[in-house]
Design a protein around this motif. Sequence first.
Motif, short mmCIF file in Angstrom:
data_model
loop_
_atom_site.label_atom_id
_atom_site.label_comp_id
_atom_site.label_asym_id
_atom_site.label_seq_id
_atom_site.Cartn_x
_atom_site.Cartn_y
_atom_site.Cartn_z
N SER A 32 0.67 -1.23 0.02
CA SER A 32 -0.18 0.06 -0.10
C SER A 32 0.78 1.35 0.04
CB SER A 32 -0.68 -0.10 1.17
OG SER A 32 0.00 0.44 2.55
N THR A 33 0.27 2.45 -0.41
CA THR A 33 1.10 3.70 0.02
C THR A 33 1.64 3.81 0.95
OG1 THR A 33 -0.33 4.46 -1.76
CG2 THR A 33 0.82 6.09 -0.26
N ARG A 34 1.05 3.68 2.33
CA ARG A 34 1.44 3.50 3.41
C ARG A 34 2.77 2.56 3.77
NH1 ARG A 34 2.56 6.85 6.90
NH2 ARG A 34 0.61 7.84 6.79
N GLU A 35 2.52 1.59 3.28
CA GLU A 35 3.67 0.59 3.39
C GLU A 35 5.01 1.01 2.74
OE1 GLU A 35 1.14 -3.37 4.20
OE2 GLU A 35 1.25 -2.67 2.15
N ILE A 50 4.87 7.79 -6.72
CA ILE A 50 5.76 7.58 -7.70
C ILE A 50 6.17 6.29 -8.25
CG2 ILE A 50 8.41 8.35 -8.64
CD1 ILE A 50 8.08 10.97 -7.05
N HIS A 51 6.35 5.42 -7.10
CA HIS A 51 6.49 4.24 -7.19
C HIS A 51 5.50 3.02 -7.75
CE1 HIS A 51 10.05 5.80 -5.05
NE2 HIS A 51 10.51 4.91 -5.70
N GLN A 52 4.10 3.71 -7.50
CA GLN A 52 2.78 2.95 -7.76
C GLN A 52 2.48 3.06 -9.28
OE1 GLN A 52 0.49 4.29 -4.30
NE2 GLN A 52 0.81 2.40 -3.42
N HIS A 53 3.48 2.51 -10.24
CA HIS A 53 2.98 2.74 -11.59
C HIS A 53 1.95 1.91 -11.98
CE1 HIS A 53 6.90 4.58 -12.34
NE2 HIS A 53 7.51 3.76 -11.51
N MET A 54 1.06 2.18 -12.89
CA MET A 54 0.09 1.43 -13.32
C MET A 54 0.74 0.47 -14.19
SD MET A 54 -2.90 0.64 -13.34
CE MET A 54 -4.61 0.19 -14.32
#
Length: 89
Positions: A32-35, A50-54
Motif C-alpha cells: 500500500s502507499t503507507r507501506e 511515484i513508485h505505484q506505476h500502473m
Amino acid sequence: MKTRKAAGVTAESHFHDLRHTGNTLASTAGASTRELMTRMGHSSSRAALIHQHMTSDRDPAIAHRLGAMIRGGGGVATPEPSEKDRAGS
C-alpha cells in the motif's frame, strides 16, 4: 567498485535506480502507499505514489476483482481466473 563489477552492475546504474526498482516491485506485489512510505522512510505520500506505476496487467485484475465483489455481494473477491480460463478453454 569491485563488488559492483562482481555483481555485473554497470557504472551507469545508481543506488537510486535500485531503490526505485525495489519499491516499484513492492508496489506491484501489493504494498500500500503507507507501506511504501514506511519502506522508503518518507512522511508524505508523494514519493510513494511515484513508485505505484500502473502496469498493463493490473487493469484487468482490478476489473475482475471488482466484478467478483459485485457478483459475490459480500465484498469478498474470488481468485483471479487462470490463463486457461481467460482463453475460454
